[in-house]
Design an enzyme around this catalytic site. Sequence first.
Site, PDB file in Angstrom:
ATOM      1  N   HIS A 285      -4.685 -12.150  -4.403  1.00 22.58           N
ATOM      2  CA  HIS A 285      -6.103 -11.464  -3.867  1.00 22.58           C
ATOM      3  C   HIS A 285      -7.216 -11.715  -3.922  1.00 22.58           C
ATOM      4  O   HIS A 285      -7.940 -11.040  -4.627  1.00 22.58           O
ATOM      5  CB  HIS A 285      -6.107  -9.491  -4.106  1.00 22.58           C
ATOM      6  CG  HIS A 285      -4.317  -8.975  -3.586  1.00 22.58           C
ATOM      7  ND1 HIS A 285      -4.041  -7.695  -3.580  1.00 22.58           N
ATOM      8  CD2 HIS A 285      -3.513  -9.516  -2.707  1.00 22.58           C
ATOM      9  CE1 HIS A 285      -2.899  -6.848  -3.169  1.00 22.58           C
ATOM     10  NE2 HIS A 285      -2.693  -8.487  -2.715  1.00 22.58           N
ATOM     11  N   GLU A 377      -4.994  -4.629   8.835  1.00 24.37           N
ATOM     12  CA  GLU A 377      -6.149  -4.813   9.827  1.00 24.37           C
ATOM     13  C   GLU A 377      -7.391  -5.229  10.375  1.00 24.37           C
ATOM     14  O   GLU A 377      -7.526  -6.375   9.843  1.00 24.37           O
ATOM     15  CB  GLU A 377      -7.360  -3.268   8.393  1.00 24.37           C
ATOM     16  CG  GLU A 377      -6.405  -2.158   7.747  1.00 24.37           C
ATOM     17  CD  GLU A 377      -7.208  -1.521   6.599  1.00 24.37           C
ATOM     18  OE1 GLU A 377      -7.235  -0.230   5.919  1.00 24.37           O
ATOM     19  OE2 GLU A 377      -8.675  -2.164   6.548  1.00 24.37           O
ATOM     20  N   TYR A 387     -14.038   0.882   3.267  1.00 30.09           N
ATOM     21  CA  TYR A 387     -13.253   0.648   4.427  1.00 30.09           C
ATOM     22  C   TYR A 387     -11.954   0.878   3.858  1.00 30.09           C
ATOM     23  O   TYR A 387     -10.514   1.107   4.075  1.00 30.09           O
ATOM     24  CB  TYR A 387     -12.940  -0.654   4.730  1.00 30.09           C
ATOM     25  CG  TYR A 387     -14.114  -1.323   5.857  1.00 30.09           C
ATOM     26  CD1 TYR A 387     -13.870  -0.817   7.142  1.00 30.09           C
ATOM     27  CD2 TYR A 387     -15.524  -1.051   4.724  1.00 30.09           C
ATOM     28  CE1 TYR A 387     -14.577  -1.199   8.298  1.00 30.09           C
ATOM     29  CE2 TYR A 387     -16.190  -1.468   6.589  1.00 30.09           C
ATOM     30  CZ  TYR A 387     -16.315  -1.349   7.888  1.00 30.09           C
ATOM     31  OH  TYR A 387     -16.897  -1.540   8.645  1.00 30.09           O
TER      32      TYR A 387
END
Length: 514
Positions: A285, A377, A387
Amino acid sequence: MIRRLGLAAGLALGAGMLAAQAPAPPAANAGFGGGRELQRLTGERFTDNCSGCHGAPGSAGRAPNLFDPRLLGSRSDEELYRTIAKGVAGAEMPAFEEILPAEQIWQMIAWLRLEAESKQPRPQFVADPAGAVIATEQQRFRIDVVAEGLDTPWGLAFLPDGRLLVTERPGRLRLIDHAAQDRRRLRPEAVRNTPVVWARQDAGLMDVAIDPDYARTGWIYLSLVELRPGYQLPPAPVLKPGERPPNHPSMTVIVRGRINARGEWVDAQTLFRAPLDRYTPSGVHYGSRLAFDPQGRLLFTVGERGDMKNAQDLATSLGKLHRINRDGSIPADNPFVNRPGAVPSILSWGHRNPQGLAFDAAGRLWESEHGPSGGDEINLIQPGGNYGWGVVSMGIQPGISAREHPGMIGPVAYYTPTIAPSGIALYRGRRYPAWTGNLFVTALAGQHLRRLVLDGDRITHQEVLFKAYGRVRAITTGPDGLLYVLLQRPTGEGTGQPLSASTPGLVIRLVPLP
């Protein structure tokens, strides 16, 4: 309250507002193993409550087969929830809201989609797509191979003279010459003296972007992962078969430089580097997508590095979308520039692993990010917006049971099962007239290229253009008005390769046909 609605396999509607104070996320991420355990528990709930009528995966029952992709594809998550929660009058279907909490019903819906997808045959991989003719809803095109022999290509960007820059995750910046013929366009020598990267698992050399005023400045921007400065690598351990070498503290860094006439990286400058105590040994990530806004400021993404509490912490750069000036300074209108303790470069927060950025013709910023188990998303970014990752998710994640929370902005579209959306691009050219203004999304796990039709801040239609050529990493429009796409040989389950393995890749372009 922000609505988080939609079709898990396609459309989702969302409204947005500036972020409110978020609740504290769980103390630590439960990790991938925890996700599998949650899926197992959800499967047991299905067996206990539903399989008597609906059957199990691979077996029939007297009620409709809930693992049928056609059934699931014809119903939104909200429709499935209403049926499960309220029951069906005059049938044997009871109201499960009296038996199961709402979050367990949502988890079961996601689990059904994941299970149904897992039973489908994988797309047959075609190693050489050259010459393939594809007929889509509005456009026929032929695939041309522009260059091959790349190693895990990650980002691409065109220079004004038509040459194409491509990053290879292991750490090389490559030039593809527009003047050469067929597949001989890739220059054999990589650009020399580029920054040293930490290439391990998901880390390495990531995206590349060209200065909006390149003709005058010559600046080229890179996102990369570096080992923590000053860190001394310990002796390499002796690994047993199947073991991976340990990770060491690393972080996403943003740099710029120029390429001189001898093919060397020169005039290097570091524009963004996090404090050293934020470097983490997690190998996942990193985010790392680059883009310029209409004012010429540089945007870049940084993932939460596998620890979701980082996404809700404004004191760290992790799990955020950032905005800086091209020299690395901070724009005066950044939303948190005057908030004590907040990282001033943050533009939006609450992100997991954002890997796509694109502006539409009206200046709206679209973003794609990887979800956990499902819940990928597509978002519309608002300055200062939260978010939700760490508190809400459309996928299955231990420690998260909510799909919405006051002050948090929901996705415009989300995907369960996962497609692993990577690069995105808005098509502005004229070579495919019916596609002008459409958003194109590349999918790694989904191994496809997806077209999204936009109507203002809504997505009104989606189409998969192809799904046979491996992992689709990034896309851009060339100076000839054609779409150029990065492909990589498949990895992960069923391929014999670890998910993050380096594999050969190539550049293709879509040539329109009558």
